[in-house]
Design a protein around this motif. Structure first.
Motif, mmCIF file in Angstrom:
data_model
loop_
_atom_site.group_PDB
_atom_site.id
_atom_site.type_symbol
_atom_site.label_atom_id
_atom_site.label_comp_id
_atom_site.label_asym_id
_atom_site.label_seq_id
_atom_site.Cartn_x
_atom_site.Cartn_y
_atom_site.Cartn_z
ATOM 1 N N UNK A 66 8.882 -19.190 -7.743
ATOM 2 C CA UNK A 66 8.690 -17.849 -8.307
ATOM 3 C C UNK A 66 7.629 -17.089 -7.527
ATOM 4 N N UNK A 67 6.611 -17.794 -7.116
ATOM 5 C CA UNK A 67 5.553 -17.155 -6.335
ATOM 6 C C UNK A 67 6.125 -16.569 -5.053
ATOM 7 N N UNK A 68 6.940 -17.359 -4.370
ATOM 8 C CA UNK A 68 7.530 -16.869 -3.131
ATOM 9 C C UNK A 68 8.467 -15.696 -3.389
ATOM 10 N N UNK A 69 9.179 -15.746 -4.510
ATOM 11 C CA UNK A 69 10.048 -14.619 -4.842
ATOM 12 C C UNK A 69 9.228 -13.356 -5.067
ATOM 13 N N UNK A 70 8.071 -13.530 -5.650
ATOM 14 C CA UNK A 70 7.204 -12.374 -5.876
ATOM 15 C C UNK A 70 6.857 -11.700 -4.551
ATOM 16 N N UNK A 71 6.468 -12.512 -3.595
ATOM 17 C CA UNK A 71 6.045 -11.934 -2.318
ATOM 18 C C UNK A 71 7.241 -11.402 -1.528
ATOM 19 N N UNK A 72 8.371 -12.048 -1.677
ATOM 20 C CA UNK A 72 9.571 -11.500 -1.051
ATOM 21 C C UNK A 72 9.898 -10.137 -1.643
ATOM 22 N N UNK A 73 9.668 -9.994 -2.936
ATOM 23 C CA UNK A 73 9.908 -8.704 -3.588
ATOM 24 C C UNK A 73 8.956 -7.645 -3.048
ATOM 25 N N UNK A 74 7.725 -8.052 -2.759
ATOM 26 C CA UNK A 74 6.774 -7.097 -2.166
ATOM 27 C C UNK A 74 7.329 -6.571 -0.848
ATOM 28 N N UNK A 75 7.857 -7.467 -0.047
ATOM 29 C CA UNK A 75 8.405 -7.035 1.242
ATOM 30 C C UNK A 75 9.640 -6.167 1.019
ATOM 31 N N UNK A 76 10.375 -6.473 -0.035
ATOM 32 C CA UNK A 76 11.573 -5.683 -0.327
ATOM 33 C C UNK A 76 11.214 -4.236 -0.661
ATOM 34 N N UNK A 77 9.969 -3.990 -0.999
ATOM 35 C CA UNK A 77 9.533 -2.614 -1.259
ATOM 36 C C UNK A 77 9.725 -1.723 -0.039
ATOM 37 N N UNK A 78 9.781 -2.330 1.130
ATOM 38 C CA UNK A 78 9.893 -1.539 2.353
ATOM 39 C C UNK A 78 11.315 -1.080 2.627
ATOM 40 N N UNK A 79 12.295 -1.682 1.977
ATOM 41 C CA UNK A 79 13.703 -1.388 2.261
ATOM 42 C C UNK A 79 14.058 -1.652 3.713
ATOM 43 N N UNK A 80 13.331 -2.549 4.350
ATOM 44 C CA UNK A 80 13.612 -2.852 5.748
ATOM 45 C C UNK A 80 14.296 -4.211 5.855
ATOM 46 N N UNK A 81 15.585 -4.226 6.184
ATOM 47 C CA UNK A 81 16.272 -5.524 6.264
ATOM 48 C C UNK A 81 15.648 -6.451 7.308
ATOM 49 N N UNK A 82 15.132 -5.878 8.387
ATOM 50 C CA UNK A 82 14.540 -6.749 9.408
ATOM 51 C C UNK A 82 13.254 -7.389 8.917
ATOM 52 N N UNK A 83 12.423 -6.612 8.263
ATOM 53 C CA UNK A 83 11.194 -7.196 7.731
ATOM 54 C C UNK A 83 11.507 -8.233 6.665
ATOM 55 N N UNK A 106 0.831 -1.209 0.000
ATOM 56 C CA UNK A 106 0.000 0.000 0.000
ATOM 57 C C UNK A 106 0.863 1.256 0.000
ATOM 58 N N UNK A 107 1.980 1.209 0.700
ATOM 59 C CA UNK A 107 2.832 2.393 0.787
ATOM 60 C C UNK A 107 3.948 2.392 -0.249
ATOM 61 N N UNK A 108 3.836 1.514 -1.227
ATOM 62 C CA UNK A 108 4.964 1.337 -2.137
ATOM 63 C C UNK A 108 5.108 2.497 -3.103
ATOM 64 N N UNK A 109 6.334 2.797 -3.395
ATOM 65 C CA UNK A 109 6.680 3.737 -4.450
ATOM 66 C C UNK A 109 6.721 2.941 -5.759
ATOM 67 N N UNK A 110 5.858 3.302 -6.723
ATOM 68 C CA UNK A 110 5.701 2.450 -7.927
ATOM 69 C C UNK A 110 6.977 2.263 -8.731
#
Lengths: 216, 216
Positions: free
Chosen positions: B129-146, B97-101
DNA sequence: ATGCATTAAATTGTTGAACAATACCGCAAG
DNA sequence: CTTGCGGTATTGTTCAACAATTTAATGCAT
């Protein structure tokens, strides 16, 4: 090496808890290198066992492991503090907002508040009680994964606190706020409690970052 | 024991990755006991090194350690699946939701979508690939802990998937949805993308729970 | 046969020593 | 001042041993 075995817990976990305490308690300076042979001798354990402990605490983020160079006490950065507070918001705010006011963890929150109020000027106890309060907030979720993750992040934050000069200023102003948050929750107004927590976290973050910037 | 050293990574981490793959890949059955001597011999490493690996994977939740009894492959429960999906919601929805496109991680999302689309019927690649997709979503946060926390939870989920009978039904229906979410994000409508992800997660959770209940 | 205490075997927990591989340090040479 | 070289200290990994605990087996009384 089998005198005071702590009932069930393996030696590795005992020592891990011990070292964790020393790191978060500020006894070990961030950036300091931990020699395997020396530390193993100090702790009176074997080098192999110590290496197991290192692996544990490294994954928790308290130690940093550089291949063929050794392990060091992690040194908190401004970025890590920002990240930690972001994670705290993401976890604690929904936890409190969706809380059931009669959840068992409320008792933990209350206990932590009382402990902080009765602690006098002992900032060490106050800080510990403060962290227990927030851990109790996360416990409202009944999610073991969130609780474990928060415990890890809280340990990292304690490590950062240890780096700062006047720790009493980081905890003391917030015991009153904790009490307020608790009574809001007990009054059946979790949304307002979450709002209070949000301003709490904002101020706390600002204070920590300011104190951190004051170091260079 | 120093033939194919993987450049910089210590043997412990190599073996940890290897074992992690075997556990999440279903080669090792949940509940199965892992004998130290036997597994050390199979992996051609020493028992001490294997114990370091055990400590790693135990903290990640993939193995369970019972004192004086040994380590076992963790067995997923209905409660753990519920918890995992709850964590996923809490992390992935705000992240999207808070992602920069135009965040770099969007490219990762796209790569994962393409990989799934070109995978044909190979559910193994699709799931990955599905899991990589969702990991990429989390990577949108730039939070190493998340990101680290999510990786851990995702591994646990893969472990649970391995327990189910028809894995293709768990992944195949969702490659289209991933593409939809991606295009919504690229179109500058992150809120709608998050909404789509929410229904996605709801359906996925229901499917997994149903398949899980079908086992007893 | 069934239940139960005792003994034997197997496994984990932990240690110490050994050696290889790598990084660190001082010093000489250019 | 930098570069190259050797010596030294530290980490990486293995092996063998023993203590502690669990698991399996045995034998015995009921």
């Amino acid at each position: 090496m089998n005198e005071a075995q702590g009932l069930g817990e393996s030696l590795t976990e005992q020592v891990a808890a011990q070292l964790r305490e020393q790191v978060t308690g500020g006894l070990l300076t961030p950036g300091q290198r931990l020699s395997e042979v020396r530390l193993a001798a100090d702790l009176a354990i074997s080098r192999n066992t110590l290496r197991e402990v290192f692996r544990l605490l490294t994954r928790e983020g308290l130690l940093r492991h550089e291949p063929n160079r050794g392990v060091f006490v992690a040194v908190p950065s401004m970025a890590s503090i920002l990240d930690i507070y972001r994670v705290r918001r993401m976890i604690e705010l929904p936890a409190l907002a969706q809380a059931w006011p009669r959840h068992p963890a409320v008792a933990q929150m209350q206990a932590a508040v009382r402990l902080a109020e009765d602690a006098g000027q002992d900032w060490r106890v106050i800080g510990s009680a403060n962290m227990e309060f927030h851990a109790a907030i996360v416990a409202l979720t009944d999610s073991p994964r969130l609780m474990g993750f928060f415990a890890q992040v809280a340990a990292e934050l304690r490590l950062a606190f240890g780096l700062l000069d006047s720790p009493e200023l980081l905890h003391a102003p917030y015991v009153g706020r904790n009490a307020e948050i608790l009574s809001l929750l007990q009054a059946g107004r979790p949304a307002e409690a979450a709002a209070a927590l949000e301003t709490y976290l904002g101020e706390s973050e600002r204070t920590v970052l300011a104190a951190f910037a004051r170091l260079g």
